[in-house]
Write an enzyme that holds these catalytic residues in place. Structure first.
Site, PDB file in Angstrom:
ATOM      1  N   ASN A 166       0.949  -1.298   0.059  1.00  0.00           N
ATOM      2  CA  ASN A 166      -0.037  -0.203  -0.023  1.00  0.00           C
ATOM      3  C   ASN A 166       0.792   1.124   0.003  1.00  0.00           C
ATOM      4  O   ASN A 166       1.864   1.201   0.633  1.00  0.00           O
ATOM      5  CB  ASN A 166      -0.907   0.043   1.156  1.00  0.00           C
ATOM      6  CG  ASN A 166      -1.712  -1.043   1.219  1.00  0.00           C
ATOM      7  OD1 ASN A 166      -1.947  -1.845   0.248  1.00  0.00           O
ATOM      8  ND2 ASN A 166      -2.484  -1.639   2.315  1.00  0.00           N
TER       9      ASN A 166
ATOM     10  N   HIS B  17       5.772  -0.906  -2.895  1.00  0.00           N
ATOM     11  CA  HIS B  17       5.234  -0.218  -4.049  1.00  0.00           C
ATOM     12  C   HIS B  17       5.258   1.486  -3.873  1.00  0.00           C
ATOM     13  O   HIS B  17       4.641   1.978  -4.545  1.00  0.00           O
ATOM     14  CB  HIS B  17       3.904  -0.756  -4.411  1.00  0.00           C
ATOM     15  CG  HIS B  17       3.646  -2.058  -4.895  1.00  0.00           C
ATOM     16  ND1 HIS B  17       2.655  -2.853  -4.776  1.00  0.00           N
ATOM     17  CD2 HIS B  17       4.614  -2.852  -5.717  1.00  0.00           C
ATOM     18  CE1 HIS B  17       2.804  -3.966  -5.489  1.00  0.00           C
ATOM     19  NE2 HIS B  17       3.985  -3.955  -5.773  1.00  0.00           N
TER      20      HIS B  17
HETATM   21  P1  OAD Z   1      -6.082  -6.231  -4.694  1.00  0.00           P
HETATM   22  O1  OAD Z   1      -7.063  -5.307  -4.803  1.00  0.00           O
HETATM   23  O2  OAD Z   1      -5.648  -7.073  -5.930  1.00  0.00           O
HETATM   24  O3  OAD Z   1      -6.796  -7.253  -3.526  1.00  0.00           O
HETATM   25  C1  OAD Z   1      -7.278  -6.852  -2.473  1.00  0.00           C
HETATM   26  C2  OAD Z   1      -7.565  -8.077  -1.436  1.00  0.00           C
HETATM   27  O4  OAD Z   1      -8.253  -7.574  -0.216  1.00  0.00           O
HETATM   28  C3  OAD Z   1      -8.530  -9.187  -2.106  1.00  0.00           C
HETATM   29  O5  OAD Z   1      -7.970 -10.367  -1.906  1.00  0.00           O
HETATM   30  C4  OAD Z   1      -9.801  -8.795  -1.197  1.00  0.00           C
HETATM   31  O6  OAD Z   1     -10.628 -10.031  -0.773  1.00  0.00           O
HETATM   32  C5  OAD Z   1      -9.205  -8.568   0.044  1.00  0.00           C
HETATM   33  N1  OAD Z   1      -9.964  -7.559   1.000  1.00  0.00           N
HETATM   34  C6  OAD Z   1     -11.040  -6.823   0.642  1.00  0.00           C
HETATM   35  N2  OAD Z   1     -11.624  -6.452   1.901  1.00  0.00           N
HETATM   36  C7  OAD Z   1     -10.832  -6.625   2.933  1.00  0.00           C
HETATM   37  C8  OAD Z   1     -11.071  -6.525   4.320  1.00  0.00           C
HETATM   38  N3  OAD Z   1     -11.763  -5.823   4.711  1.00  0.00           N
HETATM   39  N4  OAD Z   1     -10.126  -7.026   5.143  1.00  0.00           N
HETATM   40  C9  OAD Z   1      -9.014  -8.116   4.518  1.00  0.00           C
HETATM   41  N5  OAD Z   1      -8.876  -8.221   3.064  1.00  0.00           N
HETATM   42  C10 OAD Z   1      -9.863  -7.433   2.357  1.00  0.00           C
HETATM   43  O7  OAD Z   1      -5.007  -5.407  -3.949  1.00  0.00           O
HETATM   44  P2  OAD Z   1      -3.629  -5.886  -3.762  1.00  0.00           P
HETATM   45  O8  OAD Z   1      -3.389  -7.282  -3.491  1.00  0.00           O
HETATM   46  O9  OAD Z   1      -3.007  -4.896  -2.773  1.00  0.00           O
HETATM   47  O10 OAD Z   1       0.266  -2.181  -7.278  1.00  0.00           O
HETATM   48  O11 OAD Z   1      -3.027  -5.310  -5.238  1.00  0.00           O
HETATM   49  C11 OAD Z   1      -1.569  -5.527  -5.347  1.00  0.00           C
HETATM   50  C12 OAD Z   1      -1.112  -4.622  -6.148  1.00  0.00           C
HETATM   51  O12 OAD Z   1      -1.703  -4.168  -7.539  1.00  0.00           O
HETATM   52  C13 OAD Z   1      -1.096  -3.102  -5.458  1.00  0.00           C
HETATM   53  O13 OAD Z   1      -0.093  -2.475  -4.786  1.00  0.00           O
HETATM   54  C14 OAD Z   1      -1.245  -2.071  -6.892  1.00  0.00           C
HETATM   55  C15 OAD Z   1      -2.007  -2.800  -7.820  1.00  0.00           C
HETATM   56  O14 OAD Z   1      -1.480  -2.955  -8.934  1.00  0.00           O
HETATM   57  C16 OAD Z   1       0.754  -0.992  -7.413  1.00  0.00           C
HETATM   58  O15 OAD Z   1       0.160   0.194  -7.425  1.00  0.00           O
HETATM   59  C17 OAD Z   1       2.152  -1.002  -7.915  1.00  0.00           C
END
Ligand code: OAD
Length: 241
Positions: A101, A118
């Site tokens: 994040n 990131h």
């Molecule tokens: P995603 O949007 O891909 O995934 C979010 C995750 O959070 C999903 O698995 C949801 O099920 C979960 N989620 C939703 N609500 C939640 C809650 N209340 N508690 C716990 N989990 C919850 O986001 P990231 O995996 O962070 O990169 O994405 C990775 C990267 O993709 C980001 O850092 C960004 C993007 O491209 C850059 O900006 C370089």
């Protein structure tokens, strides 16, 4: 023993902990995740805002997008998930928080030494003369911001698609995962590499992997314990003595 009790027991008996967070940890602070149906990129094609090519073509558009994210992050507050992770850190001498994040909410909750693999919304860089500065002013007085030394258009210190991660920061994350007895993975879809690769790395290194996510991620099958629920509800229970 249920999964939560098992996870608590492993945490209590371990000396070395690494935590990886993704957008889901900030969802309960009101910040949109990336891959949800109503996710952040909707209405913005990724290639319009989060690539070096897009920035070269239209820095104003890219900055509008990041300015919106800066304002949303500044208005948001850390939630009980961020606070729980900060509390967990105080129990271990060897504790590393790796986050994908860019919102800075972990630090506002009290986490220290956070590895922002990131980048950060709050650092602005000039790639022409190589300067970078912390800037928390929202809204910014004018967009796009210009470098006070050389006059070039500055950029947010965010890793865009097609760019490499800050190598030293990422390597410290790899080392922390390799050392960890427990690896807690919170709120990430585990689809974006190389960071998602920390999960199989932890597995190969024999770490006990705890996943906290209301839904299965791409790498849930690697977790020893899957705690299905919202981070802001599950983490306070996990961290409670
Ligand atoms: P995603 O949007 O891909 O995934 C979010 C995750 O959070 C999903 O698995 C949801 O099920 C979960 N989620 C939703 N609500 C939640 C809650 N209340 N508690 C716990 N989990 C919850 O986001 P990231 O995996 O962070 O990169 O994405 C990775 C990267 O993709 C980001 O850092 C960004 C993007 O491209 C850059 O900006 C370089």
């Amino acid at each position: 023993m249920n999964s939560l009790a098992q996870a608590k027991e492993v945490l209590a008996s371990s000396q070395s902990v690494a935590v990886l967070t993704g957008a889901g940890v900030s969802a309960e602070s009101g910040l949109a995740t990336f891959r949800a149906v109503d996710g952040l990129w909707e209405g913005h094609r990724v290639e319009d805002v989060a690539t070096p090519e897009a920035f070269a073509r239209n820095p104003g558009l890219v900055w509008e997008f990041y300015e919106m994210r800066r304002i949303q992050a500044a208005e948001a507050s850390p939630n009980p998930a961020h606070v729980s992770i900060a509390n967990l850190q105080r129990r271990y001498e060897d504790f590393t928080l790796i986050t994908q994040n860019v919102d800075g909410l972990h630090q506002r909750a009290g986490s220290t030494g956070v590895l922002e693999v990131h980048g950060s919304l709050w650092i602005i860089e000039c790639r022409r003369c190589g300067t970078s500065r912390e800037d928390r002013q929202v809204p910014q007085p004018s967009l796009p911001p210009k470098c006070s030394s050389c006059g070039a258009v500055e950029r947010p210190a965010i890793v865009w698609f097609g760019e490499g991660l800050p190598e030293d920061v990422y390597l410290r994350g790899v080392e922390a995962v390799e050392r960890s007895a427990v690896f807690v993975v919170v709120g990430t879809s585990a689809q974006v590499y190389p960071v998602a690769g920390l999960i199989p790395l932890a597995r190969r290194n024999g770490s006990f992997i705890i996943e906290v996510n209301p839904e299965a991620s791409a790498l849930s099958h690697m977790a020893h314990v899957e705690l299905r629920g919202k981070a802001g509800e599950v983490l306070p229970q996990l961290v409670a003595p």
